[in-house]
Design a protein around this motif. Structure first.
Motif, PDB file in Angstrom:
ATOM      1  N   TRP A 307       0.694  -1.130  -0.102  1.00  0.00           N
ATOM      2  CA  TRP A 307      -0.103  -0.195   0.026  1.00  0.00           C
ATOM      3  C   TRP A 307       0.704   1.275  -0.125  1.00  0.00           C
ATOM      4  CZ3 TRP A 307      -4.962   0.072  -0.950  1.00  0.00           C
ATOM      5  CH2 TRP A 307      -5.766  -1.134  -0.885  1.00  0.00           C
ATOM      6  N   LEU A 308       2.037   1.123   0.658  1.00  0.00           N
ATOM      7  CA  LEU A 308       2.869   2.359   0.936  1.00  0.00           C
ATOM      8  C   LEU A 308       3.667   2.701  -0.339  1.00  0.00           C
ATOM      9  CD1 LEU A 308       3.888   2.221   4.565  1.00  0.00           C
ATOM     10  CD2 LEU A 308       1.896   3.267   3.595  1.00  0.00           C
ATOM     11  N   PHE A 309       3.993   1.663  -1.299  1.00  0.00           N
ATOM     12  CA  PHE A 309       5.012   1.709  -2.212  1.00  0.00           C
ATOM     13  C   PHE A 309       4.452   1.264  -3.437  1.00  0.00           C
ATOM     14  CE2 PHE A 309       7.529   1.438   1.803  1.00  0.00           C
ATOM     15  CZ  PHE A 309       8.123   2.776   1.510  1.00  0.00           C
ATOM     16  N   LEU A 310       3.985   0.197  -3.408  1.00  0.00           N
ATOM     17  CA  LEU A 310       3.643  -0.549  -4.801  1.00  0.00           C
ATOM     18  C   LEU A 310       2.282   0.487  -5.430  1.00  0.00           C
ATOM     19  CD1 LEU A 310       3.722  -4.308  -4.393  1.00  0.00           C
ATOM     20  CD2 LEU A 310       5.510  -2.757  -5.386  1.00  0.00           C
ATOM     21  N   ARG A 311       1.297   0.621  -4.433  1.00  0.00           N
ATOM     22  CA  ARG A 311       0.312   1.814  -5.103  1.00  0.00           C
ATOM     23  C   ARG A 311       0.639   2.874  -5.497  1.00  0.00           C
ATOM     24  NH1 ARG A 311      -3.635   5.047  -3.232  1.00  0.00           N
ATOM     25  NH2 ARG A 311      -5.921   4.649  -3.850  1.00  0.00           N
ATOM     26  N   PRO A 312       1.515   3.747  -5.159  1.00  0.00           N
ATOM     27  CA  PRO A 312       2.097   4.921  -5.693  1.00  0.00           C
ATOM     28  C   PRO A 312       2.710   4.689  -6.580  1.00  0.00           C
ATOM     29  CG  PRO A 312       2.796   4.673  -3.325  1.00  0.00           C
ATOM     30  CD  PRO A 312       1.926   3.662  -3.519  1.00  0.00           C
TER      31      PRO A 312
END
Length: 402
Positions: A307-312
């Motif tokens: 959620w913190l890295f792959l999404r953005p």
């Protein structure tokens, strides 16, 4: 790097010099959850004509308060005749307003006797009329570039008669798992082995973020095989995601393999769960720099880091602002906690009550307790070296929107 890096610094390194993927044209019926590569301009007014907002009687407002002959019946899908003054028309929701009429009275307020209708007094012009172009005007921007096409947006396109749309292609992602102890579901477990929960979890998350997971494989816990698998994945993907192999154990070879065929930007982060996390680049044979994200093997750590890295990252590749960051909510904590130097992302459920939002933390916040991820509505962000008391305010990242 031995010093712990911040989440913000890691994300900046991951997104540096990221360019959106190419565009492609697809049928609207296949465009669900895709991201627009260009803005869409409205071709038509919506509604395309003045129409009735309800079942009732159409008339000119100056004829209100009179008993009027019912001159015609207007149903949706039919073109009405002009309406003379001193008459009314039976009309149904969505039907075109007859020329000469400028208002509609709901049927419950009209007394009908034979072929005449007694209209109540003082009906204003435009009452219960939906005017042409009230929702969308031809030539205006219907949908913005970078917008994700959910159900309402697809309906908006259909209302214009649009059958295909230009979207970003889905970023190609290679998903690798490492660890000789990892076994795929359906296979018998030997002593010391566990089933691979990260692969289906991350595949679903990545696809919900807009990715196309095109390559899935396992890496053996040995150096040469890890390096070869990473190189093969880089040839086929825009992003390589690997789980496990980023700690300091003797059998964790991912870090060394990255440094052999690319470079490592960051690898130890000041967050909990998820400190052992590698961010880097892999050099493909065609000259491309392929982003690499090495997630921890613990499933909760992988879940939070996704959620913190792959999404953005998917948001940057898709040029989609809605994926750049998670929605933030302020909530009242019904728990107390104290953090060390690392920022803690606690899995919480949220109650939306009359007095505001309350965050309930799960009792066991361990990095192997996947149950908390299944039930979580949000991640409560607890700064490093801080203390939260019951009743205090916590910032939460909402997870239920994609």
């Amino acid at each position: 790097m031995s010093e712990l890096q911040s989440v913000e610094a890691a994300l900046a390194a991951l997104l540096k010099d990221v360019s959106p993927v190419e565009a492609e044209t697809v049928p609207c019926e296949q465009a669900g959850r895709r991201v627009l590569a260009d803005e869409v301009i409205a071709r038509l007014d919506v509604p395309p004509f003045d129409n009735s907002a309800m079942d009732g009687y159409a008339l000119h407002h100056e004829d209100a308060g009179k008993r009027l002959p019912i001159a015609q019946r207007v149903a949706a899908g039919y073109e009405p005749r002009p309406l003379a003054r001193g008459a009314c028309a039976r009309i149904f929701t969505g039907a075109p307003l007859p020329p000469g009429a400028d208002c509609v009275v709901m049927q419950e307020k009209v007394e009908v006797t034979g072929d005449a209708a007694l209209i109540p007094p003082q009906v204003p012009a435009d009452a219960n009329v939906r005017h042409r172009g009230n929702d969308v005007a031809a030539g205006s921007v219907l949908l913005e570039r970078g917008q994700r096409l959910h159900g309402a947006a697809l309906g908006h396109l259909a209302s214009q008669g649009i059958v295909e749309v230009t979207v970003r292609r889905r970023p190609r992602v290679a998903l690798l798992t490492s660890g000789d102890e990892i076994v795929e579901p359906g296979q018998p477990l030997l002593p010391g082995q566990i089933y691979n929960s990260n692969r289906p979890m991350l595949k679903e998350l990545l696809e919900s973020f807009g990715a196309d997971v095109t390559f899935v494989a396992s890496m053996a816990d040995e150096a040469e095989g890890t390096r070869a698998m990473l190189a093969l994945a880089a040839e086929q993907a825009d992003v390589v995601v690997a789980t496990g192999g980023v700690s300091v154990g003797e059998e964790d070879h991912v870090r060394a393999a990255i440094e052999a065929i690319g470079r490592l930007d960051l690898w130890r982060l000041a967050l909990k769960p998820g400190k052992p996390l590698a961010l880097g680049r892999l050099d493909a044979s065609d000259g491309r720099e392929v982003r690499f994200v090495g997630l921890p093997g613990n499933p909760v750590s992988s879940f939070v880091a996704a959620w913190l890295f792959l999404r953005p990252l998917m948001g940057a590749l898709l040029d989609c602002p809605d994926l750049a960051s998670l929605p933030r909510l302020s909530a009242r904590a019904d728990f107390a906690t104290r953090t060390g130097p690392r920022r803690h992302y606690m899995r919480v459920s949220l109650d939306m009550g009359e007095q505001g939002i309350t965050a309930h933390a799960f009792a066991d916040q361990g990095s192997g307790v996947l149950t908390t991820c299944v039930r979580a509505d949000a991640l409560a962000v607890i700064p490093g070296d801080s203390r939260i008391e019951v009743g205090g305010t916590v910032e939460c990242l909402w997870l239920r929107g994609d």
